[in-house]
Enzyme design. Structure first.
Site, mmCIF file in Angstrom:
data_model
loop_
_atom_site.group_PDB
_atom_site.id
_atom_site.type_symbol
_atom_site.label_atom_id
_atom_site.label_comp_id
_atom_site.label_asym_id
_atom_site.label_seq_id
_atom_site.Cartn_x
_atom_site.Cartn_y
_atom_site.Cartn_z
ATOM 1 N N ASP A 1 0.854 -1.175 0.000
ATOM 2 C CA ASP A 1 0.000 0.000 0.000
ATOM 3 C C ASP A 1 0.897 1.235 0.000
ATOM 4 O O ASP A 1 2.034 1.191 0.485
ATOM 5 C CB ASP A 1 -0.882 -0.008 1.248
ATOM 6 C CG ASP A 1 -1.773 1.220 1.308
ATOM 7 O OD1 ASP A 1 -2.445 1.511 0.310
ATOM 8 O OD2 ASP A 1 -1.779 1.898 2.358
ATOM 9 N N ASP B 1 -1.467 -1.133 6.497
ATOM 10 C CA ASP B 1 -1.516 -0.652 7.877
ATOM 11 C C ASP B 1 -2.342 -1.547 8.789
ATOM 12 O O ASP B 1 -2.448 -1.284 9.982
ATOM 13 C CB ASP B 1 -2.033 0.787 7.940
ATOM 14 C CG ASP B 1 -3.449 0.928 7.378
ATOM 15 O OD1 ASP B 1 -4.132 -0.107 7.195
ATOM 16 O OD2 ASP B 1 -3.882 2.063 7.130
ATOM 17 N N ASP C 1 -6.526 -1.474 5.035
ATOM 18 C CA ASP C 1 -6.251 -2.442 3.971
ATOM 19 C C ASP C 1 -6.723 -3.847 4.333
ATOM 20 O O ASP C 1 -6.238 -4.825 3.764
ATOM 21 C CB ASP C 1 -4.746 -2.473 3.680
ATOM 22 C CG ASP C 1 -4.208 -1.105 3.315
ATOM 23 O OD1 ASP C 1 -4.768 -0.491 2.406
ATOM 24 O OD2 ASP C 1 -3.240 -0.653 3.954
#
Length: 651
Positions: free
Chosen positions: A339, A528, A532
């Protein structure tokens, strides 16, 4: 090694003996002490034989040596046999009893002695690896200073309750988790996160048990009890998750559980064959030797020792691995999806540019944006609110998923959102320039007219390029997943060294991309742990970054990087690969040993004493090899956590 080693409820599982947990030294393991006594008695019997001592002297010494060593496994084997459970201890008990029946007291005592040594080494190695994990709890000081009724008193950490005010002086460790009320300092969290760079902290900062206060006195409000603080939760969670077996351990357990009864059947057939050919004693002895030769104890212990050592080593550098299954799967990963926000970037976005149209001013654009974002928890919102001189009185604010916000200002409709949802109009060139600079651009519209554009950029982590380069050099494929637009995402990915970019994604889109990547290669998702969650759950392995103090991340991720240094990612991947290699070395050696010893025992090439010696030496080799998985040096870990040179902003 024990009778339980071939079953799921044995000492090598989550419920290992309390004694092994409590033992802090080699000689405190009862099996080691028993083996030492047995060995001394055997040595005395051997010396008596050398000097021509009578059998009446040697025999009692050999019997005593046998009884002392057999005490470490025979009672357990018999109790389990009464419950219908057969294990390696059962084979050793039968072999020792058979040798005694043949009058071979010395080989029987030697078998029991060597088996007790190997069993003691197993207990010690497992206990040592687990103690390495539990040693994290020793980071909590023995006492804490706390203010009660305005008076500073000293209490045990177990007496702290939420709401207490701890007084933490420079150089002292925090006794439990809390939040700073007064004071500023730099905290050494290396023991928790593996990061050597001190963390600046001040009023409102969450702090965690085991951190060392660096420069200034602090008053900290306790937020968790000692039994439920970050350190305790990490230790207890890893211990609980160690029962989650990976494919390698399930394979070893499956082979071992099927092998033991098969060995007993083969031994019975050998004895029957002896009666058929008219040499029952010869073939009875060979059957006993085959029992020992085919013992799968090295196989059964090969993976658990490796897993426990490896998980414990990772925990000491700030990486939480949930058991053997996660560890083995991590070792197979070949694609890493990351991410952007908070993983590749610092997660500290700031406004870097504002463009306005017509008579609109910079302050007016920011104020209108702040009015719309006033109740948002989005990182971009925090950046805008921090930059705005004041907030416009926007009412009736609604969120448009995947687009932006809209509300009312003095009866007019106002909007804030991404380009495309709001037409950039005369600001199209400005928006493209912002995006090419690696910033996220949002547009502000008042009554259908675009007023301005705000550029918010979350800087790339300084170590990101180095970490991605290490992953690429190790043969991993890397991909970036982000909700940002393609231009911004491409600029940041180029700065980080990532070639595969997936942009304009919603959370459910990220999960779909992960499914596509999984179809090509085993894939890990790094995020995190909260925003996500769908992608982390979809990946073969979900890795939460910066999870210290984040309950959701610690509970839901397969692996949690407690700190925020991206260098820990290639480090733990290398660690998992090495661990998986050690696992299969051990399994291969164990199976090869059995395959070689069985025919040699059956043909009479090796006798009972020789087979026992070779087998137990091999078990020691397997244990020692497994323990290597725990040798992740602190020096290497901290070197990986050193800050890298800052990157130039993406152009």
């Amino acid at each position: 090694m024990s009778d339980a080693c071939c079953s799921t409820d044995g000492k090598t599982g989550a419920g290992e003996s309390a004694e092994a947990d409590e033992a802090v030294g080699f000689w405190q393991v009862s099996e080691v002490r028993a083996a030492a006594v047995s060995g001394a008695l055997l040595l005395a019997a051997w010396i008596a034989g050398l000097v021509g001592g009578p059998d009446l002297l040697r025999l009692p010494l050999e019997v005593a040596a046998l009884l002392v060593a057999a005490w470490t496994f025979v009672p357990t084997a018999l109790r389990r046999l009464m419950k219908g459970k057969i294990g390696v201890g059962t084979l050793m008990t039968i072999a020792a009893a058979g040798a005694v029946a043949l009058g071979q007291f010395e080989p029987a005592a030697t078998l029991a002695f060597l088996y007790a040594i190997a069993e003691g080494l197993e207990e010690y190695s497992l206990a040592k690896a687990r103690r390495g994990l539990r040693a994290l709890l020793d980071l909590v000081p023995a006492e804490a200073s706390v203010l009660r009724d305005g008076v500073e008193v000293t209490v045990a950490p177990s007496e702290l309750v939420p709401g207490d005010r701890m007084v933490v002086r420079p150089g002292e460790r925090l006794a439990t988790d809390g939040r700073i009320i007064t004071g500023r300092t730099s905290l050494d969290t290396s023991a928790l996160t593996g990061e050597s760079v001190p963390v600046e902290a001040g009023p409102g900062t969450d702090v965690y048990a085991g951190s060392i206060n660096g420069t200034g006195p602090l008053e900290v409000e306790v937020t968790r009890t000692a039994e439920n603080n970050s350190l305790a939760r990490i230790v207890h969670l890893v211990e609980a998750e160690q029962s989650r077996k990976g494919p390698g351990q399930r394979l070893a357990d499956s082979i071992a559980s099927k092998l033991v009864p098969s060995i007993l059947i083969v031994a019975a057939l050998i004895i029957i064959f002896g009666f058929i050919v008219g040499e029952p004693l010869l073939w009875f002895e060979r059957a006993l030797v085959v029992l020992v030769a085919a013992s799968p104890c090295a196989l059964a212990i090969s993976v658990p020792v490796t897993v426990v050592a490896s998980v414990g080593a990772a925990s000491r550098i700030g990486v939480l691995i949930k058991g053997g299954n996660a560890l083995e799967t991590l070792g197979k990963i070949r694609t890493i999806a990351l991410d952007k926000t908070g993983t590749l970037t610092r997660n500290k976005p700031a406004v870097i540019d504002v463009a306005a149209t017509g008579s609109a001013t910079r302050n007016h654009v920011l104020a209108l944006a702040a009015g719309l974002e006033s109740r948002s928890e989005h990182p971009l919102a925090r950046a805008i609110l921090a930059s705005a001189p004041y907030r416009a009185p926007v009412t009736d604010v609604d969120t448009v998923p995947g687009a932006g916000l809209e509300g009312r200002l003095e009866g007019r409709r106002v909007r804030l959102g991404r380009p495309g949802w709001i037409d950039a109009g005369p600001l199209a060139a400005e928006v493209e320039r912002m995006q090419q600079a690696g910033a996220t651009a949002v547009l502000i519209e008042d009554d259908g007219q675009v007023l301005g554009a705000i550029a918010v950029r979350d800087e790339l982590r300084p170590e990101a390029r180095e970490a991605i380069a290490r992953l690429s050099a190790a043969g991993y494929t890397t991909a970036m997943l982000t909700g940002d637009n393609v231009i911004t995402a491409t600029a940041l990915s180029e700065a980080a060294g990532i070639t595969e970019v997936h942009a304009d994604l919603r959370p459910e889109d990220k999960a779909e991309i992960i499914r596509t990547l999984k179809a090509r290669q085993p894939t890990a998702m790094v995020g995190d742990g909260v925003n996500d969650a769908p992608a982390l759950a979809t990946a073969d392995i979900g890795i939460a970054m910066g999870a210290m103090g984040t309950d959701v991340a610690i509970e839901t991720a397969d692996i949690a990087l407690m700190g925020e240094d991206l260098n820990h990612l290639p480090q733990v991947l290398d660690h998992a690969r090495r661990t998986r290699s050690i696992m299969f070395q051990n399994v291969g050696l164990s199976l090869l040993l059995i395959a070689v010893l069985i025919p040699m025992a059956l043909l009479g090439i090796l006798g009972l004493a020789a087979v026992v010696l070779i087998h137990e030496l091999a078990e020691i080799v397997v244990i020692a090899n497994g323990v290597r998985a725990g040798r992740l040096s602190r020096k290497t870990a901290l070197k990986a956590a050193q800050p890298a040179p800052a990157l130039e902003p993406a152009a």
